[in-house]
Design a protein around this motif. Sequence first.
Motif, short mmCIF file in Angstrom:
data_model
loop_
_atom_site.label_atom_id
_atom_site.label_comp_id
_atom_site.label_asym_id
_atom_site.label_seq_id
_atom_site.Cartn_x
_atom_site.Cartn_y
_atom_site.Cartn_z
N LEU A 129 0.82 -1.21 0.00
CA LEU A 129 0.00 0.00 0.00
C LEU A 129 0.86 1.26 0.00
O LEU A 129 2.04 1.22 0.37
CB LEU A 129 -0.92 0.01 1.22
CG LEU A 129 -2.21 -0.82 1.19
CD1 LEU A 129 -3.11 -0.38 0.04
CD2 LEU A 129 -1.93 -2.31 1.10
N PRO A 130 0.28 2.41 -0.38
CA PRO A 130 1.04 3.66 -0.39
C PRO A 130 1.58 3.98 1.00
O PRO A 130 0.90 3.78 2.02
CB PRO A 130 0.01 4.71 -0.82
CG PRO A 130 -1.03 3.95 -1.55
CD PRO A 130 -1.09 2.61 -0.91
N ARG A 131 2.79 4.47 1.02
CA ARG A 131 3.46 4.77 2.29
C ARG A 131 2.70 5.84 3.08
O ARG A 131 2.26 6.84 2.53
CB ARG A 131 4.90 5.23 2.01
CG ARG A 131 5.73 5.47 3.26
CD ARG A 131 7.16 5.84 2.89
NE ARG A 131 7.92 6.15 4.08
CZ ARG A 131 7.98 7.36 4.63
NH1 ARG A 131 7.33 8.37 4.06
NH2 ARG A 131 8.68 7.58 5.72
N SER A 335 5.69 2.28 5.74
CA SER A 335 5.34 1.23 4.79
C SER A 335 4.36 0.25 5.43
O SER A 335 4.44 -0.04 6.61
CB SER A 335 6.60 0.47 4.35
OG SER A 335 7.54 1.33 3.77
N TRP A 336 3.44 -0.24 4.61
CA TRP A 336 2.50 -1.23 5.13
C TRP A 336 1.91 -2.02 3.98
O TRP A 336 2.01 -1.64 2.82
CB TRP A 336 1.41 -0.57 5.97
CG TRP A 336 0.45 0.33 5.23
CD1 TRP A 336 0.73 1.50 4.58
CD2 TRP A 336 -0.96 0.12 5.06
NE1 TRP A 336 -0.39 2.04 4.04
CE2 TRP A 336 -1.46 1.23 4.31
CE3 TRP A 336 -1.86 -0.86 5.46
CZ2 TRP A 336 -2.80 1.34 3.96
CZ3 TRP A 336 -3.20 -0.74 5.12
CH2 TRP A 336 -3.65 0.35 4.39
N THR A 557 -6.54 3.13 -4.88
CA THR A 557 -5.30 3.67 -4.33
C THR A 557 -4.12 3.22 -5.16
O THR A 557 -4.23 2.31 -6.00
CB THR A 557 -5.10 3.17 -2.88
OG1 THR A 557 -4.99 1.73 -2.90
CG2 THR A 557 -6.28 3.56 -2.01
N ASP A 558 -2.97 3.82 -4.91
CA ASP A 558 -1.75 3.44 -5.62
C ASP A 558 -1.11 2.22 -4.97
O ASP A 558 0.05 2.23 -4.54
CB ASP A 558 -0.76 4.62 -5.61
CG ASP A 558 -1.19 5.71 -6.56
OD1 ASP A 558 -1.64 5.38 -7.67
OD2 ASP A 558 -1.11 6.90 -6.20
N SER A 559 -1.87 1.16 -4.92
CA SER A 559 -1.38 -0.10 -4.36
C SER A 559 -0.91 -1.01 -5.49
O SER A 559 -1.26 -0.82 -6.65
CB SER A 559 -2.48 -0.79 -3.56
OG SER A 559 -3.62 -1.02 -4.37
#
Length: 623
Positions: A129-131, A335-336, A557-559
């Motif tokens: 996932l996005p930071r 980060s995740w 999202t930008d994932s």
Amino acid sequence: MLGSLQGIKCIFSPAEPFFKNGSLFLQVWWRQEPCFFSSVPPQPVPPLVQTLQGYLSTLEPLLPPDELSHTRRMVQEFGSPGGLGARLQKALEKRARHTKNWISPWWVQWAYLESRQPLPVHSNPAISLPRRDYNGWRSQLVFASKLIAAVLDFKAKIKTGHLPVENMRGKPLCMELYPLLFSSCRIPGPKHDYIAHHGRSRRSPTHITVVRNYQFFQLEVYNSDGSRMTESQIHSQLLRIRSQSWKTDKEPMGILTSEHRHTWGEAYNRLLRVTQNCAEVRCLSKCTILFVTTLIDRYASRKAAQVLHGGGTFSNSGNRWFDKTLQFVVGEDGSWGLLYEAAIAEGPPIATLLHHILEYCEKPDPKRAPLVPLPMPKKLYFHIDREIKRDIEHAKQNLDILINDLDVNVFNFKKFGKELPKQHNLSPNSFIQVALQLAYYRVHDEVCPACDIASQRMFRGGRTEYIRSPANQTLKFILAFDDPSREAKLQLFREAVDAYTALTLKVLQGHGVDLHLLGLKLQAIEEGLSIPKVFMDTAYGLATHWKLRTGQVPANTDSVMCFGPLVPDGYAICYNPQADHVHFSITAFNCCEETNAETLALTLKDTLGHLQELLQPTPKQLC
């Protein structure tokens, strides 16, 4: 259960069997749970002739004429009136009339539970996932608390019937996968695995498992009155866990779950010989989610790899329980990501969960923490004898070999996104699929069998089906790609994209090829017959040797999703198209000299640029 979460139904719910005074007992009780009512239809059994014709069509770009003729005769014999195919078709149609879904249980068993390959890389998908905008362990725990609260809120929406029914092309989707996301776990077996789902028990589990430095903690997330803990309560408990998990010399028990399934099944049985271990393993199996606090590399490819497999035995792979359905990973640098077990979960429901989490995280904590003492999180202690220690060491070696063999390349293509194909009345997904085949051809000088994952949740109990490529139209375009005539090439490109779109629509209507072929094969096995010759043909083996395993995750999202190839000489490609850019992840195995993730990534970028020029030529190119 399907459709919207409305109404209540009472059903019998069995507990796990137990022994008492030498006898086996099975408790059964009544319970109430939300029902899924809707007009979701049953999954159809496609006409046999249609499936066999579709199968032959997929072979045409892949086989030379003489081999295709041989296979065509074999398929015609199988599908002849009164032949074996017709007999099996009739049995499948009868099965469809008497079961909720005629193929999904078989599909899950065959594709996942009977597979003996390790779950990391080969099966479990990961989403990076996005930071988040934080740095340091204090902010990490604040975000982790909010994330946990968001997951519990999502679970409550399912339980209370407030989760909206999803739709695709104006039709409702089956929602029955959602309750299965929580408190479920895959259990290893000697010949096949099975799924344990504890969310339907009389007392639904009220805890999650938190992992740090190879140490597992049972964290209760509900108060004694049944209310969910607030974010501040969860935060205070995570602080307690952090203070109890400083030691880094613990055995990485989670590494055992990364093994070959038969090997892990044997180790699992040895582990359960000790009563103490039974309780700890059961706690892990029953928990709502597994939550990992760790360090993650910021570099995109390494970050995706960290979520996918943990980075190895000297990194975070021991902070996993790969059998668990949902595992959230949160790093100290913002980060995740999420790792999920694919026998139970699928991409679209996971994307819905992540969308809810991101929306929830933008809201302030609405509740004040009640002034009540909280129980200390329970640390899980495993008894590790000499045999289990040996199992752990072997698992370390095998996982490190697997991780070192996997090449991961993640990139963000920024020249254009899904709006470009839309402007030219082309499907973005079909556009990308044709581009993938062209890029593969430019690297390997051949087209290859490719599968794209499509949902079947428009049907009751539906899971997934493959969209096969390349089509004949795709091959024609690829062979004409270097043709100087722009107009002719553009026309062939449109025909290739439109052909893939038509095939996609067919699959979404329940008329794909692969599930039906699998059903025919398994029906023959169930009746005690020999496997039909059409499935023993070399053409069938070639057509199902998926050198391109692909999947679109259209998240908001930008994932980026990431998983490993299906075959040693293949690739896995995931993509997330946004309006003006597309996120890609490409994986390949280093042991294969023919494949290289970086080479394919560079070629794909160049190919997408050429396709942009084909659709939007410059004035100089038009001259």
